[in-house]
Design an enzyme around this catalytic site. Structure first.
Site, PDB file in Angstrom:
ATOM      1  N   GLY A 198      40.575  28.585  32.341  1.00  0.00           N
ATOM      2  CA  GLY A 198      40.497  27.443  31.427  1.00  0.00           C
ATOM      3  C   GLY A 198      39.653  26.285  31.895  1.00  0.00           C
ATOM      4  CD  GLU A 256      44.799  34.935  35.645  1.00  0.00           C
ATOM      5  OE1 GLU A 256      45.566  35.847  35.986  1.00  0.00           O
ATOM      6  OE2 GLU A 256      44.857  34.381  34.515  1.00  0.00           O
ATOM      7  NE  ARG A 269      32.139  31.105  23.385  1.00  0.00           N
ATOM      8  CZ  ARG A 269      32.082  29.804  23.299  1.00  0.00           C
ATOM      9  NH1 ARG A 269      30.929  29.201  23.147  1.00  0.00           N
ATOM     10  NH2 ARG A 269      33.181  29.092  23.363  1.00  0.00           N
ATOM     11  CB  CYS A 283      23.961  41.927   5.820  1.00  0.00           C
ATOM     12  SG  CYS A 283      22.401  42.770   5.975  1.00  0.00           S
TER      13      CYS A 283
HETATM   14  N1  LLP Z   1      43.492  34.020  32.267  1.00  0.00           N
HETATM   15  C1  LLP Z   1      44.026  34.341  31.067  1.00  0.00           C
HETATM   16  C2  LLP Z   1      45.427  34.783  31.004  1.00  0.00           C
HETATM   17  C3  LLP Z   1      43.251  34.236  29.900  1.00  0.00           C
HETATM   18  O1  LLP Z   1      43.785  34.532  28.732  1.00  0.00           O
HETATM   19  C4  LLP Z   1      41.900  33.804  29.993  1.00  0.00           C
HETATM   20  C5  LLP Z   1      41.064  33.702  28.805  1.00  0.00           C
HETATM   21  C6  LLP Z   1      41.379  33.490  31.265  1.00  0.00           C
HETATM   22  C7  LLP Z   1      42.215  33.604  32.382  1.00  0.00           C
HETATM   23  C8  LLP Z   1      39.979  33.013  31.472  1.00  0.00           C
HETATM   24  O2  LLP Z   1      39.776  31.806  30.832  1.00  0.00           O
HETATM   25  P1  LLP Z   1      38.428  30.951  31.069  1.00  0.00           P
HETATM   26  O3  LLP Z   1      38.416  30.499  32.510  1.00  0.00           O
HETATM   27  O4  LLP Z   1      37.274  31.824  30.773  1.00  0.00           O
HETATM   28  O5  LLP Z   1      38.555  29.841  30.113  1.00  0.00           O
HETATM   29  N2  LLP Z   1      36.307  34.206  23.658  1.00  0.00           N
HETATM   30  C9  LLP Z   1      36.666  32.806  23.816  1.00  0.00           C
HETATM   31  C10 LLP Z   1      37.515  32.577  25.037  1.00  0.00           C
HETATM   32  C11 LLP Z   1      38.773  33.409  25.076  1.00  0.00           C
HETATM   33  C12 LLP Z   1      39.548  33.227  26.347  1.00  0.00           C
HETATM   34  C13 LLP Z   1      40.650  34.211  26.447  1.00  0.00           C
HETATM   35  N3  LLP Z   1      41.415  34.095  27.644  1.00  0.00           N
HETATM   36  C14 LLP Z   1      35.398  31.966  23.832  1.00  0.00           C
HETATM   37  O6  LLP Z   1      34.319  32.528  23.655  1.00  0.00           O
HETATM   38  O7  LLP Z   1      35.467  30.751  23.967  1.00  0.00           O
END
Ligand code: LLP
Length: 415
Positions: A239, A272, A311, A341
């Site tokens: 996050g 993560e 996105r 399309c």
């Molecule tokens: N850990 C868990 C349990 C998660 O669900 C996620 C992301 C992460 C780590 C990694 O999060 P990050 O550091 O990348 O924010 N497709 C969307 C983002 C979906 C994220 C899903 N979970 C986008 O393009 O913004």
């Protein structure tokens, strides 16, 4: 500025480290994803040093970008992997990740996936369901495995400031377990003799805009595990946010670390991050096909689309779009669209753009995360190639070739 030490203009041409975009495109064609391994590793190290006040370990979230070259570089640099499917575990192992450094997360792990993960010896299961605990315990027993480390995913019921489609920590979300259920599971640990309840996991959303919600969630998690001395690991999820616009103001990695470090002393911490490691290390280069004026809008039609980068269509997400060869001409505002399309196949609205010709190159910035990872073959469009510029900044290679029409029918013709 949206540019960084790796992705920037040199003499009005866009470069990835010491390699110009036209040099790569001359060999690969467009659309093409290009990643800087140097920036990727720098981001990983920036996170490591922000959290250096804790006993913290990074488990890179492969869902953001699971190209083997990216996973391999991060594993070499010392990262473990956060995987959400057996497919991601398979990739992590191919990239050389030690099984013990893999965490297996996900709201719906199938029995086959659980068995595969146990057979391969993955280090952690982030568990989101009581029945899942039973499944892991039973399958572990059948394989003669004991001491399987489990982190319970806590849904802290906090509202993260982010796009509603990527928030996960509120009460109505499908993710995690509420406090009562975690309490119940912890009080019944002995019913799961093959499991080792050792940690708590939380992830309240992606692209988090404030540190407060995370702090609140971590506090609640610590309260929950306080009575259980065996719970010594806190996985705080991903996050960490990334700026998609030059003027975006966001908390830094250090801001998050400063908020959490005092709380988490004495615990082992797992992180993560996905986006914050790979987003600004990548870009998508596309060619201009046509331009047309319709209504009051000027459309620039390019050979990249929502199939390479979902996105904007999915979240109304913003990516800066720039000309690879910078010109000082007068700018006008255009709508950049792909050939798919669908009315939603818009890559950018109100994009300032010089006057350009067919064949000119445009780059969509900050697309290293959730770009290629979410690409698809809609309209029978082959997925694009991926190029990595190596950590030396000079050499580059095609890390994944462009798909062919045959690739797209192969799974059907061999039946
Ligand atoms: N850990 C868990 C349990 C998660 O669900 C996620 C992301 C992460 C780590 C990694 O999060 P990050 O550091 O990348 O924010 N497709 C969307 C983002 C979906 C994220 C899903 N979970 C986008 O393009 O913004």
């Amino acid at each position: 500025m949206i540019f960084n030490d790796s992705i920037r203009y040199i003499d009005n041409t866009l470069y990835c480290d010491a390699v110009s975009m036209p040099e790569i495109v001359a060999q690969t064609g467009t659309p093409v994803y290009i990643y800087s391994l140097r920036r990727t590793i720098q981001n990983f190290r920036r996170i490591q040093s922000a959290f250096a006040g804790l006993n913290a370990h990074v488990r890179y979230s492969a869902k953001a970008n699971a190209n083997l070259a990216i996973l391999g570089a991060l594993v070499n640099a010392g990262a473990g992997i956060d995987a959400v499917s057996a497919g991601e575990i398979h990739r992590a192992l191919l990239a050389g990740a030690p099984p013990d450094d893999i965490v297996f997360a996900g709201v719906g792990k199938s029995p086959d996936e659980i068995r595969y993960a146990l057979e391969k010896g993955v280090g952690w299961f982030n568990v989101e369901n009581i029945l899942e605990c039973q499944h892991i315990n039973t399958i572990a027993e059948s394989l003669g495995r004991t001491g399987v480390r489990v982190a319970l995913r806590f849904n802290p019921d906090v509202v993260a400031m982010t796009h509603p489609n990527i928030a996960t920590g509120h009460g109505g979300a499908k993710f995690g377990l509420p406090a009562e259920m975690i309490g119940e599971l912890l009080s019944q640990q002995r019913s799961y003799p093959n499991l080792n309840f050792a940690g708590i996991h939380l992830h309240i959303g992606s692209q988090l805009h404030d540190t407060q919600a995370t702090q609140q969630a971590v506090r609640a998690a610590l309260n929950l595990i306080a009575p259980y001395p065996n719970m010594r690991v806190v996985n705080i999820g991903g996050g960490l946010p990334v700026a998609y616009r030059p003027d975006e103001v966001l908390p830094s990695f250090e801001d998050f670390a400063a908020t959490l470090t005092p709380l988490l002393q004495g615990y082992e911490v797992l992180l993560e991050p996905g986006r914050s490691i790979i987003a600004d290390a990548g870009l998508l280069v596309t060619s201009v096909l046509y331009e047309k004026r319709q209504g009051k809008l000027t459309f620039v039609i390019v050979d990249g689309s929502m199939t390479e980068l979902m996105r904007p269509a999915l979240y109304n997400a913003h990516h800066e779009i720039v000309a690879v060869s910078r010109r000082s001409d007068t700018m006008r505002e255009v709508t950049v669209v792909g050939p798919v399309c669908e009315t939603t196949d818009v890559l950018g609205r109100d994009v300032p753009m010089p006057y350009i010709d067919s064949g000119d190159l445009l780059a969509l910035l900050t697309t290293g995360a959730y770009g290629m990872a979410m690409s698809n073959n809609y309209n029978q469009r082959p997925r694009p190639p991926e190029v990595v510029v190596e950590e030396d900044g000079q050499t580059w290679r095609i890390a994944r070739r462009r798909e062919t029409w045959d690739d797209m029918v192969q799974a059907e013709t061999n039946l």
